[in-house]
Design an enzyme around this catalytic site. Structure first.
Site, PDB file in Angstrom:
ATOM      1  N   ARG A   1       4.789  -0.292  -3.195  1.00 46.87           N
ATOM      2  CA  ARG A   1       3.669  -1.223  -3.447  1.00 46.87           C
ATOM      3  C   ARG A   1       2.423  -0.495  -3.961  1.00 46.87           C
ATOM      4  O   ARG A   1       1.684  -1.030  -4.777  1.00 46.87           O
ATOM      5  CB  ARG A   1       3.371  -1.983  -2.136  1.00 46.87           C
ATOM      6  CG  ARG A   1       2.304  -3.070  -2.250  1.00 46.87           C
ATOM      7  CD  ARG A   1       2.295  -3.898  -0.962  1.00 46.87           C
ATOM      8  NE  ARG A   1       1.083  -4.666  -0.776  1.00 46.87           N
ATOM      9  CZ  ARG A   1       0.924  -5.965  -1.101  1.00 46.87           C
ATOM     10  NH1 ARG A   1       1.919  -6.634  -1.632  1.00 46.87           N
ATOM     11  NH2 ARG A   1      -0.213  -6.593  -0.878  1.00 46.87           N
TER      12      ARG A   1
ATOM     13  N   ILE B   1      -2.666  -9.475  -5.988  1.00 45.31           N
ATOM     14  CA  ILE B   1      -1.285  -9.255  -5.537  1.00 45.31           C
ATOM     15  C   ILE B   1      -1.208  -9.903  -4.152  1.00 45.31           C
ATOM     16  O   ILE B   1      -2.098  -9.728  -3.325  1.00 45.31           O
ATOM     17  CB  ILE B   1      -0.940  -7.746  -5.484  1.00 45.31           C
ATOM     18  CG1 ILE B   1       0.470  -7.503  -4.921  1.00 45.31           C
ATOM     19  CG2 ILE B   1      -1.943  -6.944  -4.676  1.00 45.31           C
ATOM     20  CD1 ILE B   1       0.896  -6.019  -4.962  1.00 45.31           C
ATOM     21  N   SER B   2      -0.163 -10.683  -3.903  1.00 37.18           N
ATOM     22  CA  SER B   2      -0.070 -11.410  -2.638  1.00 37.18           C
ATOM     23  C   SER B   2       0.109 -10.446  -1.463  1.00 37.18           C
ATOM     24  O   SER B   2       0.603  -9.337  -1.614  1.00 37.18           O
ATOM     25  CB  SER B   2       1.111 -12.375  -2.662  1.00 37.18           C
ATOM     26  OG  SER B   2       1.038 -13.226  -3.785  1.00 37.18           O
ATOM     27  N   GLN B   3      -0.267 -10.949  -0.291  1.00 36.60           N
ATOM     28  CA  GLN B   3      -0.041 -10.263   0.981  1.00 36.60           C
ATOM     29  C   GLN B   3       1.465  -9.970   1.129  1.00 36.60           C
ATOM     30  O   GLN B   3       2.287 -10.808   0.732  1.00 36.60           O
ATOM     31  CB  GLN B   3      -0.515 -11.256   2.037  1.00 36.60           C
ATOM     32  CG  GLN B   3      -0.370 -10.904   3.454  1.00 36.60           C
ATOM     33  CD  GLN B   3      -0.614 -12.147   4.320  1.00 36.60           C
ATOM     34  OE1 GLN B   3      -0.531 -13.296   3.837  1.00 36.60           O
ATOM     35  NE2 GLN B   3      -0.903 -11.926   5.566  1.00 36.60           N
TER      36      GLN B   3
END
Ligand code: SAH
Length: 238
Positions: free
Chosen positions: A56, A82-84
């Site tokens: 990530r 960017i999503s959790q």
């Protein structure tokens, strides 16, 4: 161990930020998977393995590198995020992918969700409206070896008809309603996972296609950046 009141590093060179930067990313991913995913109910072992594998920290701007594995969304430019990690895993788990599918993602962003999906299916097509985000993500995915992802530039509310039908479609931006072209481009029995609601709050829906009918199930409460475009929200002017 207590926190130092003055916050200074003292004479021993110890500084929390420096420590965070040095921690092995693989170790941080393991912690992320255990604490943020498994403990909160993500069960699909293939999804957990993909989240353990994808770096990530390679997908986010360097100034947020220390936060790459924290429990929140992060900025990626153009006001997008960017999503959790939990939401990425929940969206990857929701369609119950078994490995042979062709999947469409709407909202490539930095390409992280596409990388996770690429480990779960045969082929990923992903559509991004900002050309520079798409170009950067295409380059990043290639460099990191995610060879079964194709990044397209366009209005994803129209889907990607040239490659349809798809066994699953995952929308990573908040829609006012289900865009009809996406329902049309689902294979029979296929699943559409998308956040639907207001710009401030949505429910993640799992929509399944049965002939001309759609069945819907609400999963999580969530908050995504808006899906804009022909069947999305109108872009902000100015
Ligand atoms: N999946 C991404 C998260 C992206 S955030 C990741 O893993 O990083 C949502 C993305 O949707 C943004 O990049 C935004 O530019 C894009 N987007 C919004 N509306 C869109 C549309 N109509 N078509 C394609 N992309 C869209």
């Amino acid at each position: 161990m207590s926190d130092s009141q003055d916050g200074s590093a003292g004479g021993n060179g110890f500084h929390p930020a420096a420590l965070t930067a040095q921690v092995d990313p693989a170790l941080r991913r393991r912690e992320m998977v255990e604490r943020q995913l498994r403990r909160r109910g993500i069960r699909d072992e293939r999804v957990l393995a993909a989240m353990l594998s994808v770096p990530r920290h390679e997908f986010i701007p360097p100034e947020f590198a220390n936060e790459a594995y924290s429990d929140r969304p992060l900025p990626i430019g153009h006001g997008q995020t960017i999503s959790q990690p939990f939401m990425v895993a929940a969206m990857a788990e929701a369609p119950g992918l078994s490995g042979d599918e062709r999947v469409l993602e709407i909202g490539t962003g930095c390409g992280y969700q596409a990388a996770v999906l690429s480990l779960l299916v045969r082929e990923v097509h992903t559509v991004e409206m900002y050309e520079d985000l798409a170009v950067d993500s295409r380059e990043r995915l290639r460099r990191l070896g995610y060879g079964n992802v194709q990044v397209h530039v366009g209005d994803g509310t129209l889907g990607w008809p040239d490659e349809a039908p798809f066994e699953a479609i995952i929308v990573t931006a908040a829609a006012p309603d289900i865009p009809p072209p996406l329902a049309a481009q689902l294979a029979e029995g296929g699943l559409l996972i998308l956040p639907v609601g207001t710009p401030d709050e949505q429910r993640l829906l799992r929509v399944q296609k049965h002939g001309s009918a759609l069945s819907k199930r609400a999963l999580y409460h969530c908050r995504f950046v808006p899906l804009v475009g022909q069947y999305g929200w109108k872009p902000k002017s100015g």
